[in-house]
Scaffold this active site. Structure first.
Site, PDB file in Angstrom:
ATOM      1  N   LYS A 135       0.817  -1.218   0.000  1.00 41.46           N
ATOM      2  CA  LYS A 135       0.000   0.000   0.000  1.00 41.46           C
ATOM      3  C   LYS A 135       0.849   1.265   0.000  1.00 41.46           C
ATOM      4  CE  LYS A 135      -4.175  -1.971   1.983  1.00 41.46           C
ATOM      5  NZ  LYS A 135      -5.141  -1.933   3.071  1.00 41.46           N
ATOM      6  N   LYS A 219      -4.853  -9.839  -5.656  1.00 40.89           N
ATOM      7  CA  LYS A 219      -6.133 -10.103  -4.976  1.00 40.89           C
ATOM      8  C   LYS A 219      -7.153  -9.020  -5.341  1.00 40.89           C
ATOM      9  CE  LYS A 219      -6.104  -7.641  -0.649  1.00 40.89           C
ATOM     10  NZ  LYS A 219      -7.004  -7.460   0.431  1.00 40.89           N
ATOM     11  N   LYS A 222     -10.587  -3.479  -2.524  1.00 45.17           N
ATOM     12  CA  LYS A 222     -11.438  -2.285  -2.524  1.00 45.17           C
ATOM     13  C   LYS A 222     -10.702  -1.068  -3.045  1.00 45.17           C
ATOM     14  CE  LYS A 222     -13.658  -3.015   1.895  1.00 45.17           C
ATOM     15  NZ  LYS A 222     -12.486  -3.172   2.761  1.00 45.17           N
TER      16      LYS A 222
HETATM   17  N1  AQP Z   1      -9.655 -10.680  -2.348  1.00 51.62           N
HETATM   18  C1  AQP Z   1     -10.015 -11.172  -1.173  1.00 51.62           C
HETATM   19  N2  AQP Z   1     -10.281 -12.482  -1.042  1.00 51.62           N
HETATM   20  C2  AQP Z   1     -10.670 -13.003   0.155  1.00 51.62           C
HETATM   21  N3  AQP Z   1     -10.823 -12.255   1.280  1.00 51.62           N
HETATM   22  C3  AQP Z   1     -10.570 -10.933   1.190  1.00 51.62           C
HETATM   23  N4  AQP Z   1     -10.637  -9.929   2.080  1.00 51.62           N
HETATM   24  C4  AQP Z   1     -10.290  -8.775   1.480  1.00 51.62           C
HETATM   25  N5  AQP Z   1      -9.990  -8.987   0.185  1.00 51.62           N
HETATM   26  C5  AQP Z   1     -10.156 -10.321  -0.028  1.00 51.62           C
HETATM   27  C6  AQP Z   1     -11.039 -10.102   3.484  1.00 51.62           C
HETATM   28  O1  AQP Z   1     -12.109  -9.211   3.739  1.00 51.62           O
HETATM   29  C7  AQP Z   1     -12.047  -8.827   5.119  1.00 51.62           C
HETATM   30  C8  AQP Z   1     -12.210  -7.353   5.238  1.00 51.62           C
HETATM   31  O2  AQP Z   1     -11.163  -6.736   4.520  1.00 51.62           O
HETATM   32  P1  AQP Z   1     -10.739  -5.266   4.852  1.00 51.62           P
HETATM   33  O3  AQP Z   1     -11.611  -4.338   4.179  1.00 51.62           O
HETATM   34  O4  AQP Z   1     -10.677  -5.056   6.285  1.00 51.62           O
HETATM   35  O5  AQP Z   1      -9.269  -5.240   4.462  1.00 51.62           O
HETATM   36  P2  AQP Z   1      -8.537  -5.420   3.150  1.00 51.62           P
HETATM   37  O6  AQP Z   1      -7.951  -6.764   3.119  1.00 51.62           O
HETATM   38  O7  AQP Z   1      -7.572  -4.355   3.206  1.00 51.62           O
HETATM   39  O8  AQP Z   1      -9.643  -5.252   2.006  1.00 51.62           O
HETATM   40  P3  AQP Z   1      -9.405  -4.750   0.598  1.00 51.62           P
HETATM   41  O9  AQP Z   1     -10.623  -5.039  -0.127  1.00 51.62           O
HETATM   42  O10 AQP Z   1      -8.159  -5.264  -0.005  1.00 51.62           O
HETATM   43  O11 AQP Z   1      -9.276  -3.202   0.795  1.00 51.62           O
HETATM   44  P4  AQP Z   1      -7.986  -2.380   0.724  1.00 51.62           P
HETATM   45  O12 AQP Z   1      -7.634  -2.374  -0.724  1.00 51.62           O
HETATM   46  O13 AQP Z   1      -8.406  -1.068   1.270  1.00 51.62           O
HETATM   47  O14 AQP Z   1      -6.923  -3.033   1.519  1.00 51.62           O
HETATM   48  C9  AQP Z   1     -10.707  -9.321   5.665  1.00 51.62           C
HETATM   49  O15 AQP Z   1     -10.942 -10.468   6.467  1.00 51.62           O
HETATM   50  C10 AQP Z   1      -9.938  -9.684   4.448  1.00 51.62           C
HETATM   51  O16 AQP Z   1      -9.050 -10.761   4.694  1.00 51.62           O
END
Ligand code: AQP
Length: 352
Positions: A135, A219, A222
């Site tokens: 990030k 992956k 968001k």
């Molecule tokens: N691609 C994914 N596959 C499976 N699980 C996922 N999670 C996130 N992306 C995937 C799981 O969703 C939960 C909440 O995620 P989060 O929003 O707290 O954190 P994150 O991993 O940071 O989510 P994003 O979508 O990738 O957002 P950004 O880009 O902001 O970091 C967690 O349990 C995560 O494992």
């Protein structure tokens, strides 16, 4: 045997019960950031498990709005995201009667214990976190890398430890942070005496790492702008069908589950497996061509997201705010006790 409390002192109060009856069910805690539209990865990796675990666990679920501030945000953006994601969780079956469901910043003990956990987290440990490396170098960081992006795994440890959590259901991307939470809990316990329960993670067999449909080496995320690669929980039927139709595969034409050699096809099989509770290798045997696999996967995904979208429409802002207010009161009652325990263990002077 893990150092530290292997179980909470019993009997403790069941957080789901209006009668405050004692419970010996294992406690589950997890959180999600209000950092953008929730997507299929969030649902299959985490939310689906949250829903199921409510039945036989003492469940505590949180919208981690303070974590969302680790990347630059416009004023008000996190507030709007918090309402959206909370509504999505309610529509996905998180039941505020059976779970403690709240917003992180409504319970100040998170920020307070977050500071204490920073004091037992090593700079070197934080430097090894792959999410920080990813990030901090991504476009989304817009040149400004906050200190909070570096230290937030310590806040995440606090989130978990505040609830004497036994089990943390997360996607595979959170494995490293969970290991860190275990390490800092163990370090705190050995430095100051037995204080925290050392948690275990729960990562689903299928759907633990849903990949971007256009870039199956990354992956689904968001905060990454990949309009055709990310399936949002609010996507229309047309959008979902189009995204799966255009999903990147490969040229050899064989439907086989092999994440290394065939990342695109394997991602489709894994999504289909996670949405239908099947095994991806077994599913592969049903297909000779990519087209039908793509169409069936789109249909399976729609069978999950369409009912959630229907439910969403019936949940008002007041419903969300009311549920979160009740959840914050229940969460505070648990978290403040654990924070006191941590302060007492460290030996800070307490206010009369
Ligand atoms: N691609 C994914 N596959 C499976 N699980 C996922 N999670 C996130 N992306 C995937 C799981 O969703 C939960 C909440 O995620 P989060 O929003 O707290 O954190 P994150 O991993 O940071 O989510 P994003 O979508 O990738 O957002 P950004 O880009 O902001 O970091 C967690 O349990 C995560 O494992």
């Amino acid at each position: 045997m893990v150092a530290g409390r292997s179980a909470r002192p019993l009997p403790y109060i069941c957080v789901n019960s209006s009668s405050a009856a004692p419970s010996d069910r294992p406690r589950v805690f997890s959180g999600i950031q209000p950092s953008g539209s929730s997507h299929l990865g969030n649902y299959l990796g985490a939310i689906k498990n949250w829903h199921r675990l409510q039945d036989d666990h003492d469940a505590v679920y949180c919208v981690v709005d303070l974590h969302a501030l680790t990347l630059p945000k416009e004023a008000g953006e996190v507030l709007a995201g918090t309402m959206d994601i909370a509504r999505m969780l309610l529509a996905s079956g998180i039941d505020p009667e059976r779970s403690v469901f709240f917003v992180q910043s409504h319970v100040p003990a998170h920020a307070e214990l977050g500071w204490l956990m920073q004091t037992v987290t090593a700079y070197g440990e934080l430097s090894r976190m792959t999410q920080f490396k990813d990030k901090s170098t991504r476009d989304g960081a817009s040149g400004f890398v906050s200190a909070a992006l570096f230290t937030y795994p310590a806040l995440q440890a606090a989130d978990i430890l505040l609830y004497d959590t036994n089990v943390v259901p997360v996607g595979d991307d959170q494995r490293q942070h969970l290991e860190l939470s275990r390490d800092v809990a163990t370090r705190f316990n050995s430095r100051y005496g037995d204080t925290f329960v050392v948690p275990e993670h729960r990562i689903p067999e299928a759907g633990a790492r849903v990949m971007d449909l256009q870039h199956p080496e990354n992956k689904m995320s968001k905060s990454v702008d990949s309009p055709l690669g990310t399936v949002n929980m609010l996507d229309t039927r047309k959008e979902v069908e189009k995204k799966f139709k255009k999903a990147v595969t490969d040229n050899d034409g064989e439907v086989r589950f092999d994440r290394e050699a065939k990342p695109g096809v394997s991602n489709l099989l894994e999504i289909l497996a996670a949405t239908t509770d099947a095994d991806p290798t077994t599913l592969a045997a049903n297909y000779e061509q990519y087209g039908p696999l793509k169409a069936d996967t789109a249909e399976a995904v729609l069978s999950i997201i369409e009912p959630i979208q229907e439910k969403l429409a019936s949940i008002s802002d007041d419903d969300v705010s009311d549920a979160l207010a009740v959840g914050a009161a229940k969460a505070s009652a648990i978290a403040e006790g654990v924070l006191d325990r941590a302060y007492d263990a460290v030996g800070l002077m307490r206010r009369r």
